[in-house]
Every structure is written in C-alpha cells, then in structure tokens.
Design an enzyme around this catalytic site. Structure first.
Site: not given
Ligand code: BG6
Length: 494
Positions: A177, A181, A215, A239, A335
């Site tokens: 995902h 963005k 995060e 990512h 995290k």
């Molecule tokens: C996900 C992970 O792919 O991406 C999560 O499994 C993580 O652990 C998340 O929190 C972070 O995505 P974003 O879009 O909130 O930065």
C-alpha cells in the site's frame, strides 16, 4: 479522473478483519462518493463470523472510519454489500461457485470479478481452488494479494507457483500500500520531471540517504501475525525497500509500467548483502507514548514473555551501481517510537570551497514527507540579515494539502482504483518480490538479537553506531541540528 464504469463484482475474502473495516470499505465509499462505481458493483464480503448482513454492516462502524460521512452515499453503497459466512478451508468449490453465480444473476452483472484476499499469507494457497472456479466466467478476473507475499524466499516461491497454476501473471495484483501513497508516487515526478533534482540525484551530489518510517502504534491486536513476522518482514521487505527502489532506480526506458517495474527490480538486485555490523534490531520496552504509559512488547497480549521478535530495525544499505556506488542508504523503522512520520531525506555533499569561505554550514537536504503533512522540502543556506552575515539554513517547502486541497485519495483507494482499471504500475511484480526476499533472508540471518529501547524514544542508541561520519545521523536531536526548522509546521485542518 478516468471513470470505472465497467460493472464488476468485488469479492472480499477475510471481510471480518481489520483491513476491510479500516481501509477497504472506506475506500469503496470514497470511490462511490466520486461516482466511480456503477450501480452494478456488488460488494460480496466473505468471512468466518456468523453474522447476519445487518450485523456485518454494523461491525463495519463506518462512522468511525470515514470523516463527515454522507449518509446518502453510504446508503447507496451499503445496499450492495452482501455478507456470506464461509470457511475457506471447508467450503466446497461448487458451493462457492453457485453462491457467486446467484449473486451475479441477482444483480444482472457482467462477468468481471475483482477478488481481494485480505487474509494472512499462509491461507492464500488454500484459495487457489476457489479462484479457479471464477476462471470459468466471462469477463476479467483480477486477484489482489495483501502483503506480505510469503514469509521468506522459499515460501514466497511456493505460493507464487501455486497461484500461477490457476492465474495468469496479468490477473495477479500484489499489494504494497505504500506504492498507493501520493507522495511515494510523487518521487518519480520529482526526480524525472525536474532538471534541478534530476541533476543532483547521484553519488556526485548525494552524501547519503535516510529512509525512515516511524510509528507510535504498538503491536495492537495483531500479536498472532506480528510475533511471527517482526519489523523486518512486516515493513522492510515491502514498504521500505519499495521506497528505496523509487529513490534509487534509473530512468525507466518508456512510460510503460513494465519499464518502471524493471528498474525497480534492478535496484533490489544490485543491493550488496548487509554486513552484521550494519544492522541493529530492537524491541520496545515499557515507556510513554503521546503522554500515555504503555507496556513493553513482551507484555502485550498474545506475545510470549521471552519473545525475541524485533519491533525496530535500522540498517545501512549499499547499492552497487554506477549512480550510487559508495553512497550509504540508512533505512529504519520501528513501532512505539516517539513520533509518527515517514520521510526520505537526501543529504547533499558539501564542497571544500564552501567550508573554506563560510566555515561549517548545514548540508543541503531534499526532504520528501510521505506522512503526515505530505510535502517536499529543500533545505538550503542563506545569509541572515545584519552585520554578522551568519549563514542560516532555511526551507523551501511545498505542502501538498495546502496546494491540492484535502481530497488526496488514500493509498487503498488508489490501489482499488488501479486494479479496477487494470493499471499495474503500483503493484510489485513477482521478480521484485523474489529479489527482496533474498535480500531480507540474508539480513535476518546475519542480524544480532534485538536490543531494548524505551517506548516513546527514537529507537535503540545502538542504531547510532551505524553513523559513518559526522553528518551520518539518525536520531532526531542531531537531525534537528542539521535542519533547525520545524518541518511539521503545516497542520491539516480537515
Ligand atoms: C502495514 C504493517 O503494512 O503497514 C503495519 O503491517 C504498519 O504493521 C502499517 O503499521 C503502516 O502503514 P501506514 O500506512 O500507517 O504507514
């Protein structure tokens, strides 16, 4: 915007999970609001819970996941949401097929199907026999696989072979995902549509690159998945390496999505294996985040008291290409850190002449803010007024939200839209995934056990030992010395 007028059935496996509630249904709502879905788009939700349709709709808690909900729009979408209890492991392929055929008949829909597998990767293989029944329909079939795709190079290859036995490559959409963005998609425009940046984008100008996804969230209710995965597999294999690939790739040879994907794969293949001393793993201990006391990772529900799963990773990557040889890329994610942000910084070299004339000055830096407060900034030096004529670092700052307004599509909306349109450029290809797993498997094999860091901090102090010189800096304190301006001064009002 191109319309998605083709009718299609959207089938979501794993519909009672978090992803459906927090991302998929809100994204479908936004597509409906923008009138990008036809009336003939039933949303078929499949899950193991014994819900009635009403109970399922309630469980979606749409008011909690969409701001300023337009009830008419929601009503029109909700009318087309179906819920069916289905246990993937035991359901007969024939029963699945007749359930789908019945719905299709009721909606008098053409045969197009978008299947979204919002499931843990180990269950993907079990869906192959059900997916093969959809191959018999007329119209297109596109199947979306959530990340992670596999758990290592071997399992990813097995999974790929299994789904390729029932699906063609062009029917498969592997999701990361981050590629949906807006500011990630903007990296290529920044690089290739601007002579100014294009000419600075190599080892002659760039001293080092920092890629950070920080995060504040902990493991939440995902211990079952996360404790098997850890930060390297959860965040880096997909990512962070995608961000690296976008920053480091060569100019695609044509606008064709395959050219872009070819260049992304090339970056991952040219990564040098990480050395043991170049990677630091961490695990959060109890601490304070956003003013709240939070427990350590091993005290989280569902996590074993002696778990050695990492919740933080920082490492130094080197890319063996003409453009980047010798330029360190520092990647880190964790995290329960002190601040939520994702950004890329390219720190430029300083010439000896500058130092001779001005003494030590801040390095020019290009900053791509992926979230929050999406934007792109350039830090450069000016003379401050007055007698002293001091050199001061200031920012040219493009704020995405201020310029384009608040309606930038969320990552999952872009993902669903692109699948519906059959546009493949924001989906990693199998060879990319395969190459990234090989890199990650090696990194995991060489890394030492995680060290503790306090929740709410900027990660383990050990990560600072990755610095390879005075301005190869990680932690916020030092970063602020380089760039003393507040980056997050533009706050969203929506
Ligand atoms: C996900 C992970 O792919 O991406 C999560 O499994 C993580 O652990 C998340 O929190 C972070 O995505 P974003 O879009 O909130 O930065």
């Amino acid at each position: 915007m191109k319309s998605l007028v083709e009718s299609q059935m959207v089938i979501i496996f794993g519909a009672t999970g978090d992803l459906t509630r927090r991302k998929l249904i809100p994204s479908l709502y936004h597509l409906e609001r923008k009138k990008l879905l036809t009336r003939c788009t039933p949303i078929v939700c499949l899950g193991r819970q014994d819900y009635s349709r009403e109970e399922f709709l309630q469980s979606l808690d749409i008011n909690g996941s969409v701001d300023n909900l337009n009830s008419q729009v929601w009503q029109s979408l909700a009318e087309r949401i179906e819920y069916h209890r289905m246990d993937l492991e035991s359901v007969l392929a024939d029963d699945f097929q007749s359930c789908i055929a019945g719905i299709r008949q009721r909606y008098a829909c053409a045969g197009n199907s978008l299947v979204y597998l919002a499931l843990p990767t180990r269950v993907f293989q079990g869906t192959a026999r059900l997916l093969s029944t959809l191959q018999e329909q007329t119209g297109w079939l596109r199947v979306v696989f959530e990340k992670p795709f596999g758990e290592d190079a071997r399992s990813a290859a097995e999974l790929n072979a299994s789904i390729r036995s029932v699906l063609d490559e062009e029917q498969i959409f592997r999701v990361d995902h981050y590629l949906g963005k807006e500011l990630v998609q903007n990296i290529l425009t920044l690089r290739f549509a601007n002579t100014l940046f294009a000419s600075a984008w190599d080892s002659k100008s760039i001293d080092h690159v920092q890629i950070t996804v920080s995060e504040t969230l902990g493991v939440e209710k995902r211990a079952g998945y996360y404790d098997r995965s850890g930060a390297v597999r959860d965040m880096v294999q997909n990512h962070l390496l995608q961000l690296l690939a976008f920053v480091a790739m060569e100019t695609p040879k044509s606008p064709n999505p395959e050219s872009l994907r070819d260049e992304a794969v090339n970056v991952i293949r040219q990564l040098e294996p990480v050395a043991r001393e170049d990677v630091v793993l961490g695990q959060y201990l109890e601490g304070e985040v956003d003013g709240d006391r939070v427990s350590g990772y091993c005290q989280e529900p569902g996590v074993a008291a002696d778990s050695t799963t990492e919740t933080y990773v920082a490492f130094r990557a080197l890319i063996d290409t003409e453009r980047w040889r010798g330029v360190p890329f520092y990647l880190r994610t964790g995290k329960r850190l002190g601040r939520r942000f994702a950004e890329i910084r390219l720190v430029l070299r300083q010439s000896a002449d500058t130092a001779a004339i001005f003494g030590p000055v801040a390095a020019n830096t290009i900053i791509i803010r992926i979230q929050p407060d999406e934007g792109i900034a350039l830090a450069f030096n000016v003379r401050s007024p007055g007698e002293s004529g001091r050199t001061e670092s200031v920012l040219m700052d493009f704020c995405h939200h201020c310029h384009f307004g608040p309606n930038t599509p969320e990552a999952y909306e872009a993902i669903l839209r692109n699948v519906m349109l059959g546009e493949r450029n924001i989906f990693p290809r199998w060879d990319w995934i395969e190459a990234s797993w090989h890199y990650i498997d090696h990194l995991r094999a060489v890394a030492a056990r995680p060290v503790g860091y306090a929740a709410g901090s900027s990660g383990p102090l050990e990560a600072d030992t990755l610095q390879a010189g005075n301005h190869h800096v990680w932690h916020e304190g030092v970063t602020r010395q380089i760039l003393p301006l507040p980056f997050h001064h533009v706050r969203r009002s929506d």
